[in-house]
Design a protein around this motif. Structure first.
Motif, PDB file in Angstrom:
ATOM      1  N   TYR A   1      70.360  37.537  13.929  1.00  0.00           N
ATOM      2  CA  TYR A   1      70.955  38.231  15.083  1.00  0.00           C
ATOM      3  C   TYR A   1      70.174  37.906  16.357  1.00  0.00           C
ATOM      4  CZ  TYR A   1      72.596  41.997  18.089  1.00  0.00           C
ATOM      5  OH  TYR A   1      73.122  42.711  19.143  1.00  0.00           O
ATOM      6  N   ALA A   2      68.849  37.974  16.270  1.00  0.00           N
ATOM      7  CA  ALA A   2      68.029  37.715  17.458  1.00  0.00           C
ATOM      8  C   ALA A   2      68.213  36.285  17.956  1.00  0.00           C
ATOM      9  CB  ALA A   2      66.556  37.981  17.138  1.00  0.00           C
ATOM     10  N   GLU A   3      68.259  35.339  17.043  1.00  0.00           N
ATOM     11  CA  GLU A   3      68.412  33.945  17.468  1.00  0.00           C
ATOM     12  C   GLU A   3      69.771  33.696  18.113  1.00  0.00           C
ATOM     13  OE1 GLU A   3      65.446  31.645  16.931  1.00  0.00           O
ATOM     14  OE2 GLU A   3      65.133  33.792  17.158  1.00  0.00           O
ATOM     15  N   ARG A   4      70.767  34.465  17.707  1.00  0.00           N
ATOM     16  CA  ARG A   4      72.100  34.306  18.297  1.00  0.00           C
ATOM     17  C   ARG A   4      72.202  34.903  19.696  1.00  0.00           C
ATOM     18  NH1 ARG A   4      76.476  32.827  15.315  1.00  0.00           N
ATOM     19  NH2 ARG A   4      76.166  32.479  13.086  1.00  0.00           N
ATOM     20  N   HIS A   5      71.351  35.875  19.998  1.00  0.00           N
ATOM     21  CA  HIS A   5      71.514  36.628  21.250  1.00  0.00           C
ATOM     22  C   HIS A   5      70.384  36.416  22.254  1.00  0.00           C
ATOM     23  CE1 HIS A   5      74.317  38.745  18.549  1.00  0.00           C
ATOM     24  NE2 HIS A   5      74.983  39.034  19.653  1.00  0.00           N
ATOM     25  N   ARG A   6      69.290  35.810  21.859  1.00  0.00           N
ATOM     26  CA  ARG A   6      68.202  35.594  22.808  1.00  0.00           C
ATOM     27  C   ARG A   6      68.503  34.377  23.688  1.00  0.00           C
ATOM     28  NH1 ARG A   6      63.612  38.379  22.199  1.00  0.00           N
ATOM     29  NH2 ARG A   6      62.357  36.798  23.208  1.00  0.00           N
ATOM     30  N   PRO A   7      68.062  34.408  24.956  1.00  0.00           N
ATOM     31  CA  PRO A   7      68.351  33.267  25.839  1.00  0.00           C
ATOM     32  C   PRO A   7      67.593  32.003  25.456  1.00  0.00           C
ATOM     33  CG  PRO A   7      66.916  34.870  26.928  1.00  0.00           C
ATOM     34  CD  PRO A   7      67.379  35.507  25.661  1.00  0.00           C
ATOM     35  N   ASP A   8      66.436  32.138  24.829  1.00  0.00           N
ATOM     36  CA  ASP A   8      65.632  30.971  24.452  1.00  0.00           C
ATOM     37  C   ASP A   8      65.187  31.105  22.992  1.00  0.00           C
ATOM     38  OD1 ASP A   8      65.253  29.559  27.142  1.00  0.00           O
ATOM     39  OD2 ASP A   8      64.663  31.629  27.590  1.00  0.00           O
ATOM     40  N   PRO A   9      66.099  30.933  22.054  1.00  0.00           N
ATOM     41  CA  PRO A   9      65.755  31.149  20.647  1.00  0.00           C
ATOM     42  C   PRO A   9      64.858  30.047  20.095  1.00  0.00           C
ATOM     43  CG  PRO A   9      67.969  30.289  20.819  1.00  0.00           C
ATOM     44  CD  PRO A   9      67.503  30.552  22.221  1.00  0.00           C
ATOM     45  N   MET A  10      64.020  30.421  19.148  1.00  0.00           N
ATOM     46  CA  MET A  10      63.179  29.443  18.468  1.00  0.00           C
ATOM     47  C   MET A  10      64.027  28.455  17.672  1.00  0.00           C
ATOM     48  SD  MET A  10      60.021  30.267  15.868  1.00  0.00           S
ATOM     49  CE  MET A  10      61.066  30.959  14.574  1.00  0.00           C
ATOM     50  N   VAL A  11      65.082  28.955  17.031  1.00  0.00           N
ATOM     51  CA  VAL A  11      66.009  28.127  16.258  1.00  0.00           C
ATOM     52  C   VAL A  11      67.407  28.337  16.843  1.00  0.00           C
ATOM     53  CG1 VAL A  11      66.917  27.603  13.971  1.00  0.00           C
ATOM     54  CG2 VAL A  11      64.568  28.444  14.211  1.00  0.00           C
ATOM     55  N   PRO A  12      67.809  27.509  17.809  1.00  0.00           N
ATOM     56  CA  PRO A  12      69.131  27.700  18.428  1.00  0.00           C
ATOM     57  C   PRO A  12      70.236  27.542  17.387  1.00  0.00           C
ATOM     58  CG  PRO A  12      67.773  26.174  19.705  1.00  0.00           C
ATOM     59  CD  PRO A  12      67.058  26.403  18.417  1.00  0.00           C
ATOM     60  N   PRO A  13      71.078  28.539  17.189  1.00  0.00           N
ATOM     61  CA  PRO A  13      72.116  28.446  16.158  1.00  0.00           C
ATOM     62  C   PRO A  13      73.066  27.277  16.356  1.00  0.00           C
ATOM     63  CG  PRO A  13      71.865  30.720  16.903  1.00  0.00           C
ATOM     64  CD  PRO A  13      71.067  29.865  17.841  1.00  0.00           C
ATOM     65  N   ASP A  14      73.297  26.868  17.623  1.00  0.00           N
ATOM     66  CA  ASP A  14      74.273  25.806  17.847  1.00  0.00           C
ATOM     67  C   ASP A  14      73.820  24.456  17.308  1.00  0.00           C
ATOM     68  OD1 ASP A  14      72.290  25.869  20.027  1.00  0.00           O
ATOM     69  OD2 ASP A  14      73.494  24.269  20.921  1.00  0.00           O
ATOM     70  N   ILE A  15      72.530  24.316  16.963  1.00  0.00           N
ATOM     71  CA  ILE A  15      72.086  23.044  16.409  1.00  0.00           C
ATOM     72  C   ILE A  15      72.698  22.809  15.034  1.00  0.00           C
ATOM     73  CG2 ILE A  15      69.973  23.823  15.221  1.00  0.00           C
ATOM     74  CD1 ILE A  15      68.603  21.312  16.381  1.00  0.00           C
ATOM     75  N   PHE A  16      73.077  23.903  14.373  1.00  0.00           N
ATOM     76  CA  PHE A  16      73.707  23.780  13.061  1.00  0.00           C
ATOM     77  C   PHE A  16      75.198  23.498  13.161  1.00  0.00           C
ATOM     78  CE2 PHE A  16      69.859  26.239  12.301  1.00  0.00           C
ATOM     79  CZ  PHE A  16      69.323  25.567  11.218  1.00  0.00           C
ATOM     80  N   ALA A  17      75.702  23.327  14.387  1.00  0.00           N
ATOM     81  CA  ALA A  17      77.085  22.890  14.540  1.00  0.00           C
ATOM     82  C   ALA A  17      77.268  21.469  13.999  1.00  0.00           C
ATOM     83  CB  ALA A  17      77.499  22.961  16.005  1.00  0.00           C
ATOM     84  N   SER A  18      76.198  20.718  13.968  1.00  0.00           N
ATOM     85  CA  SER A  18      76.238  19.388  13.359  1.00  0.00           C
ATOM     86  C   SER A  18      76.285  19.538  11.843  1.00  0.00           C
ATOM     87  CB  SER A  18      75.000  18.576  13.761  1.00  0.00           C
ATOM     88  OG  SER A  18      74.859  17.439  12.934  1.00  0.00           O
ATOM     89  N   ARG A  19      77.385  19.129  11.252  1.00  0.00           N
ATOM     90  CA  ARG A  19      77.537  19.237   9.798  1.00  0.00           C
ATOM     91  C   ARG A  19      76.467  18.423   9.084  1.00  0.00           C
ATOM     92  NH1 ARG A  19      82.667  17.092   6.172  1.00  0.00           N
ATOM     93  NH2 ARG A  19      81.781  17.648   4.150  1.00  0.00           N
ATOM     94  N   GLN A  20      76.147  17.253   9.661  1.00  0.00           N
ATOM     95  CA  GLN A  20      75.144  16.395   9.042  1.00  0.00           C
ATOM     96  C   GLN A  20      73.773  17.071   9.029  1.00  0.00           C
ATOM     97  OE1 GLN A  20      75.622  13.685   7.345  1.00  0.00           O
ATOM     98  NE2 GLN A  20      74.554  11.916   8.152  1.00  0.00           N
ATOM     99  N   PHE A  21      73.429  17.691  10.150  1.00  0.00           N
ATOM    100  CA  PHE A  21      72.136  18.371  10.242  1.00  0.00           C
ATOM    101  C   PHE A  21      72.058  19.526   9.249  1.00  0.00           C
ATOM    102  CE2 PHE A  21      69.390  21.641  12.205  1.00  0.00           C
ATOM    103  CZ  PHE A  21      68.205  20.926  12.277  1.00  0.00           C
ATOM    104  N   THR A  22      73.116  20.307   9.166  1.00  0.00           N
ATOM    105  CA  THR A  22      73.147  21.425   8.224  1.00  0.00           C
ATOM    106  C   THR A  22      73.037  20.925   6.789  1.00  0.00           C
ATOM    107  OG1 THR A  22      74.524  22.691   9.762  1.00  0.00           O
ATOM    108  CG2 THR A  22      74.465  23.432   7.473  1.00  0.00           C
ATOM    109  N   ALA A  23      73.765  19.860   6.472  1.00  0.00           N
ATOM    110  CA  ALA A  23      73.766  19.331   5.111  1.00  0.00           C
ATOM    111  C   ALA A  23      72.389  18.825   4.703  1.00  0.00           C
ATOM    112  CB  ALA A  23      74.795  18.208   4.995  1.00  0.00           C
ATOM    113  N   VAL A  24      71.734  18.082   5.590  1.00  0.00           N
ATOM    114  CA  VAL A  24      70.461  17.485   5.202  1.00  0.00           C
ATOM    115  C   VAL A  24      69.371  18.556   5.121  1.00  0.00           C
ATOM    116  CG1 VAL A  24      69.502  16.856   7.471  1.00  0.00           C
ATOM    117  CG2 VAL A  24      69.089  15.385   5.510  1.00  0.00           C
ATOM    118  N   ASN A  25      69.491  19.630   5.888  1.00  0.00           N
ATOM    119  CA  ASN A  25      68.535  20.728   5.749  1.00  0.00           C
ATOM    120  C   ASN A  25      68.751  21.491   4.449  1.00  0.00           C
ATOM    121  OD1 ASN A  25      66.562  21.337   8.116  1.00  0.00           O
ATOM    122  ND2 ASN A  25      68.427  20.605   9.104  1.00  0.00           N
TER     123      ASN A  25
END
Length: 501
Positions: A259-283
């Motif tokens: 929740y915090a990462e989705r709503h903070r202006p400068d998240p440590m792990v930006p949720p939008d980085i997982f929009a890449s299917r390849q990135f999500t898959a390899v993780n």
């Protein structure tokens, strides 16, 4: 510590950067290799010392698990913050702070009078590791002239690879010689050399676009969730109310982290980085394979010493083939992955590793090294060779180039988190009692079950790779830090790219 070294500027050096052929360029590589080697060696030598630590401190299996995991909890939780601090306040400053912090915590480990102090000191070591590890490579990226960077990173990786390869051997020699405490105390003189060299010869650099806001809340929630889940898994046999509360608390904290990462202006792990299917898959593949690696390397040195009767030195030396293969063949694996794409290496590599772990079932009382141990470790090493460099290249190519450092940091943290959870869960899943490592027959039986669990994780990882990793990786070859990479705890880090001077 705050003043630039002679000739340094507050940011990336003006002009073309430092030539690798210059004396200063060689000092930069020396300092960064020395600093990163402390953290890299610590991740390989401590496991070899665990049986002796347990006997000397009168500890049970849970203490051995915490000795390994306390370090990983803080390292995995803070490694992204460490990189951000370096970008904002100066990479050299944070690197040196990490070196000194790591050395002080190592000293506390070395003089720890009991298990509680040792575990607390290991957690502090992880904080130091999170500060120095990202900065080590970033200092080269920010200081060395653009034309020399690839070669400088290759030297950094090569020397670091040699250190990782000899780490278990060195750990065994120290345990059998001056004693297990020197596994930690050795870091103090190394830091005493590294910190002054870095202050004198390494230019300060930072990211001029970095700001002062940090996701402290995200780092705390992530690390706390990992710590509570680890506690719940290690202490699960007791069934105490605190164990149940810890498990529930870890879930709640994990939800709060998302929740915090989705709503903070400068998240440590930006949720939008997982929009890449390849990135999500390899993780996802990373989670499965590095959980298996973490469990394997934690248990195998115990098996060799407790069941097969190896000395600490012999157990450490036994692991050399795996890291030596990675040291020698990682670059070729990266080149092959560039030609054929990541799907096949990320499928075949875990399957080879799974085969190696099944072969480890042959390692029991009076095991022959040549007949029983070596074949398993060679197959395991070939699987890791096939896997690690293409995995890193795939992570970096699956996001925009400007986010490569962030993507690499997330992947590295995911691998370490997977390893620490495996170390916490495997003894429970394999039925290891609190005193299992004191009984050869009991440990041998549980080790066999644990290897099957590890092999299963690798098979699942291979299936996930085959099903989800599709996109070829054009031009994503073996990055310089993969050329001689042979650490077994996590994939190599990629520094945040610095603007050309």
């Amino acid at each position: 510590m705050n003043d630039p070294a002679p000739g340094a500027t507050a940011n990336v050096p003006a002009g073309p950067g430092v030539s690798l052929a210059s004396a200063r360029g060689r000092w930069i590589v020396f300092a960064t290799v020395l600093g990163s080697s402390m953290a890299l060696l610590d991740s390989t030598v401590v496991n070899v010392a665990l049986p002796t630590i347990g006997v000397d401190l009168g500890a049970d299996m849970a203490v051995l698990q915490w000795t390994a995991n306390a370090y990983l909890v803080t390292l995995a939780g803070l490694i992204l913050v460490g990189g951000a601090l370096g970008d904002r306040y100066g990479r050299r400053r944070i690197f040196v702070l990490g070196v000194v912090w790591f050395a002080a915590a190592s000293l506390l480990c070395g003089i720890a009078p009991n298990a509680g102090v040792l575990i607390a000191a290991r957690a502090l070591q992880g904080v130091g590791g999170a500060l120095l590890t990202p900065g080590s490579l970033a200092l080269i990226q920010g200081s060395i002239a653009a034309g020399d960077r690839a070669r400088a990173v290759g030297l950094w990786s090569g020397f670091g690879g040699v250190g990782a390869a000899v780490g278990p051997f060195l750990g065994g020699w120290l345990v059998d010689g001056p004693g297990w405490r020197w596994v930690f105390l050795l870091n103090v003189p190394v830091a005493a050399v590294c910190a002054p060299v870095a202050l004198r010869h390494v230019p300060e650099s930072r990211d001029p676009q970095a700001h002062g806001r940090f996701d402290v809340l995200g780092a705390f929630l992530g690390a706390a969730a990992l710590a509570l889940l680890t506690y719940a898994l290690i202490e699960a046999r007791s069934g105490a109310p605190l164990v149940i509360a810890s498990a529930v608390g870890s879930v709640l904290l994990a939800v709060a982290f998302v929740y915090a990462e989705r709503h903070r202006p400068d998240p440590m792990v930006p949720p939008d980085i997982f929009a890449s299917r390849q990135f999500t898959a390899v993780n996802l593949v990373t989670l499965f394979v590095y959980a298996a690696f973490g469990g394997f390397f934690f248990l195998v040195v115990l098996q060799l010493q407790v069941v097969s009767g190896y000395s600490a030195l012999a157990a450490g030396a036994a692991l050399l083939p795996t890291t030596a293969l990675m040291l020698l063949l990682s670059a070729r694996s990266g080149a092959l992955g560039e030609r054929i794409g990541p799907r096949i290496p990320l499928t075949v590599g875990p399957l080879l590793c799974a085969t190696g772990m099944v072969l480890m079932l042959r390692v029991g009382p009076d095991a022959s090294y040549v007949r029983d141990v070596l074949p398993a470790l060679v197959v395991m090493g070939m699987g890791m060779v096939a896997l690690v460099a293409p995995l890193t290249a795939t992570v970096l190519s699956s996001v925009d180039p400007g986010r490569a450092g962030l993507a690499s940091g997330i992947n590295n943290a995911a691998a370490r988190a997977a390893g620490l959870l495996a170390v916490a869960a495997l003894p429970l899943l394999a039925g290891m009692g609190p005193e299992a490592y004191r009984s050869a027959p009991e440990f041998d039986a549980a080790f066999g079950r644990a290897m099957l669990w590890c092999a299963g994780l690798l098979v699942v990882g291979a299936a996930v790779a085959w099903a989800t990793v599709r996109t070829p990786v054009p031009g994503a070859g073996c990055h310089p830090q993969c050329h001689t990479y042979c650490a077994t705890t996590s994939p190599p880090l990629e520094p945040k790219r610095t603007a050309e001077p």
